[in-house]
Enzyme design. Structure first.
Site, short mmCIF file in Angstrom:
data_model
loop_
_atom_site.label_atom_id
_atom_site.label_comp_id
_atom_site.label_asym_id
_atom_site.label_seq_id
_atom_site.Cartn_x
_atom_site.Cartn_y
_atom_site.Cartn_z
CB CYS A 44 -0.95 0.01 1.19
SG CYS A 44 -2.12 -1.34 1.12
CG HIS A 100 -3.19 3.55 2.11
ND1 HIS A 100 -3.60 3.17 0.85
CD2 HIS A 100 -3.26 2.43 2.88
CE1 HIS A 100 -3.91 1.88 0.87
NE2 HIS A 100 -3.72 1.41 2.09
CG ASN A 121 -6.49 -0.84 1.12
OD1 ASN A 121 -5.78 -0.38 0.23
ND2 ASN A 121 -6.01 -1.32 2.25
N1 ACO Z 1 -18.56 -8.48 8.56
C1 ACO Z 1 -19.01 -8.73 9.80
N2 ACO Z 1 -18.21 -9.03 10.83
C2 ACO Z 1 -16.89 -9.11 10.59
C3 ACO Z 1 -16.35 -8.88 9.32
C4 ACO Z 1 -17.25 -8.56 8.27
N3 ACO Z 1 -16.84 -8.29 7.00
N4 ACO Z 1 -15.01 -9.02 9.37
C5 ACO Z 1 -14.71 -9.32 10.64
N5 ACO Z 1 -15.84 -9.40 11.39
C6 ACO Z 1 -16.00 -9.70 12.80
C7 ACO Z 1 -14.80 -10.40 13.37
O1 ACO Z 1 -14.88 -11.78 13.12
C8 ACO Z 1 -14.92 -10.07 14.86
O2 ACO Z 1 -15.84 -10.94 15.44
P1 ACO Z 1 -15.54 -11.54 16.90
O3 ACO Z 1 -15.53 -10.32 17.82
O4 ACO Z 1 -16.68 -12.45 17.11
O5 ACO Z 1 -14.19 -12.20 16.81
C9 ACO Z 1 -15.54 -8.68 14.85
O6 ACO Z 1 -16.09 -8.49 13.53
C10 ACO Z 1 -14.55 -7.57 15.15
O7 ACO Z 1 -13.38 -7.80 14.37
P2 ACO Z 1 -12.12 -6.86 14.48
O8 ACO Z 1 -11.05 -7.39 13.58
O9 ACO Z 1 -11.79 -6.58 15.89
O10 ACO Z 1 -12.75 -5.53 13.86
P3 ACO Z 1 -12.06 -4.14 13.73
O11 ACO Z 1 -12.93 -3.13 14.34
O12 ACO Z 1 -10.59 -4.17 14.09
O13 ACO Z 1 -12.15 -3.90 12.15
C11 ACO Z 1 -10.71 -4.03 10.23
C12 ACO Z 1 -11.53 -4.79 11.26
C13 ACO Z 1 -11.68 -3.18 9.41
C14 ACO Z 1 -10.00 -5.01 9.32
C15 ACO Z 1 -9.70 -3.11 10.92
O14 ACO Z 1 -9.00 -3.84 11.88
C16 ACO Z 1 -8.73 -2.47 9.97
O15 ACO Z 1 -9.07 -1.60 9.18
N6 ACO Z 1 -7.44 -2.83 10.06
C17 ACO Z 1 -6.41 -2.19 9.30
C18 ACO Z 1 -6.41 -2.56 7.88
C19 ACO Z 1 -5.41 -1.65 7.17
O16 ACO Z 1 -5.24 -0.50 7.48
N7 ACO Z 1 -4.70 -2.12 6.23
C20 ACO Z 1 -3.75 -1.17 5.63
C21 ACO Z 1 -2.77 -1.77 4.93
S1 ACO Z 1 -3.45 -2.69 3.63
C22 ACO Z 1 -2.12 -3.22 2.68
O17 ACO Z 1 -0.97 -2.90 2.86
C23 ACO Z 1 -2.43 -4.21 1.57
#
Ligand code: ACO
Length: 323
Positions: free
Chosen positions: A113, A250, A280
């Protein structure tokens, strides 16, 4: 002194738009969850005939048109991508050929990214070092091809697209009022390599593999890394957040963007957000966001613009430029 000045920019998106609701029959998710956790509402997904090379070519042609240039004017192409058409040759060389360009040179740059930010900083060094006069910098990705479409925690986050920028050598006074690239800071730390990676590759599995991410872990590090590298860039340029006209981060997650801007003291109205439209798109996200803000008249000649990215590796970085 020589400055790398922006002469044009462009973008290209696959024809097909996939809305959050389109996932509802595929994996256990909802529009509400995706919007609330990420800010994403839709993303573009490439058809079979749309590739990193074809999207990159379309973005490049749009950038050349906006600069009033032809491929004959370009002497270097740098393509930031993690989803090349082939393991080799470099997809940048394929784009060079598609443009009918048989002079100069082209190479791919892989920083996930952060690829576009790395590529702009690299192009600036080629220009200031005298190895190139006009550089076509492209970010193009087809992440849809490396997604596990059964994994709800990743498949809803990414999209496909391309953006491009043309940088040309120009004269500057060495002052912050110069047009062009003014400062850059790049970082990486492979200790985080297993938090965001693709589980395949030519030298290991012999397969392309699928994207795997510990989203919570990435999130935990993102804001601190982004704000550190931006503060280093501000320090190098001798400016503060108040001097900025536009912050073009980003586009991974609206919550990461908001938290970073808040920590840095960048006003909300100066932040360009397109994650709702594109998801993304990895190395394409910053030039796609630039294209939106230039097209709607927000970013204008002479504006002070901060680009930032963070991604797999981890890699992260920032570039300050005067448009
Ligand atoms: N729909 C519904 N529920 C979901 C989904 C979905 N699509 N995906 C995950 N969940 C659930 C999980 O299973 C979890 O359930 P649990 O509590 O029963 O275990 C719950 O939602 C919460 O999951 P978290 O991972 O804690 O959710 P979070 O609020 O952290 O959001 C996310 C997840 C959006 C992925 C976030 O962590 C994020 O944006 N992370 C950073 C990603 C990023 O910035 N990447 C940048 C670099 S990308 C690159 O270089 C290619």
């Amino acid at each position: 002194m020589i400055r790398s000045v922006v002469r044009g920019n462009g973008a290209a998106l696959p024809r097909r738009i996939m809305k959050n609701a389109d996932f509802e029959g595929m994996v256990e998710t909802s529009d509400e969850w995706i919007v609330q956790r990420t800010g994403i509402r839709q993303r573009h997904v490439a058809a079979d005939d749309e590739t990193t090379a074809s999207l990159g070519e379309a973005a490049a042609r749009a950038a050349l048109d906006s600069a009033g240039m032809t491929p004959a004017d370009i002497d270097l192409i740098i393509l930031a991508t993690s989803t090349p058409n082939n393991t080799f040759p470099a997809t940048s060389v394929e784009i060079q050929n598609r443009l009918g360009m048989h002079h100069g040179f082209a190479f791919d740059l892989q920083a996930v990214c952060s690829g576009f930010v790395y590529a702009v900083a690299t192009a600036d060094l080629y220009i200031r070092g005298g190895l190139a006069k006009r550089v076509l910098v492209i970010g193009s990705e087809t992440f849809s091809r490396i997604l596990d479409w059964n994994d709800r925690s990743t498949c809803v986050l990414f999209g496909d697209g391309a953006g491009a920028l043309i940088l040309e050598a120009g004269e500057g006074a060495g002052a912050i009022t110069d047009r062009g690239v003014l400062a850059a800071s790049l970082r990486s730390d492979g200790v985080h390599k297993d938090k965001l990676f693709v589980d395949g590759g030519p030298s290991t599995t012999g397969t392309v593999g699928h994207l795997r991410m510990e989203g919570r872990e990435v999130f935990k590090h993102a804001v601190g890394m982004i704000t550190d590298v931006i503060e280093a860039t501000f320090g190098e340029a001798g400016i503060t957040a108040q001097d900025l006209d536009w912050f073009v981060p980003h586009q991974a997650n609206k919550r990461i963007i908001d938290a970073s801007a808040k920590k840095l003291g960048i006003a909300e109205q100066k932040v360009v957000v397109t994650v709702d439209l594109h998801g993304n798109t990895s190395a394409a996200s910053v030039p796609l966001a630039l294209a939106v803000a230039v097209a709607d008249g927000r970013i204008k000649k002479g504006d002070l613009v901060l680009l930032e990215a963070m991604g797999g590796g981890f890699t992260w970085g920032a570039v300050l430029l005067r448009w």
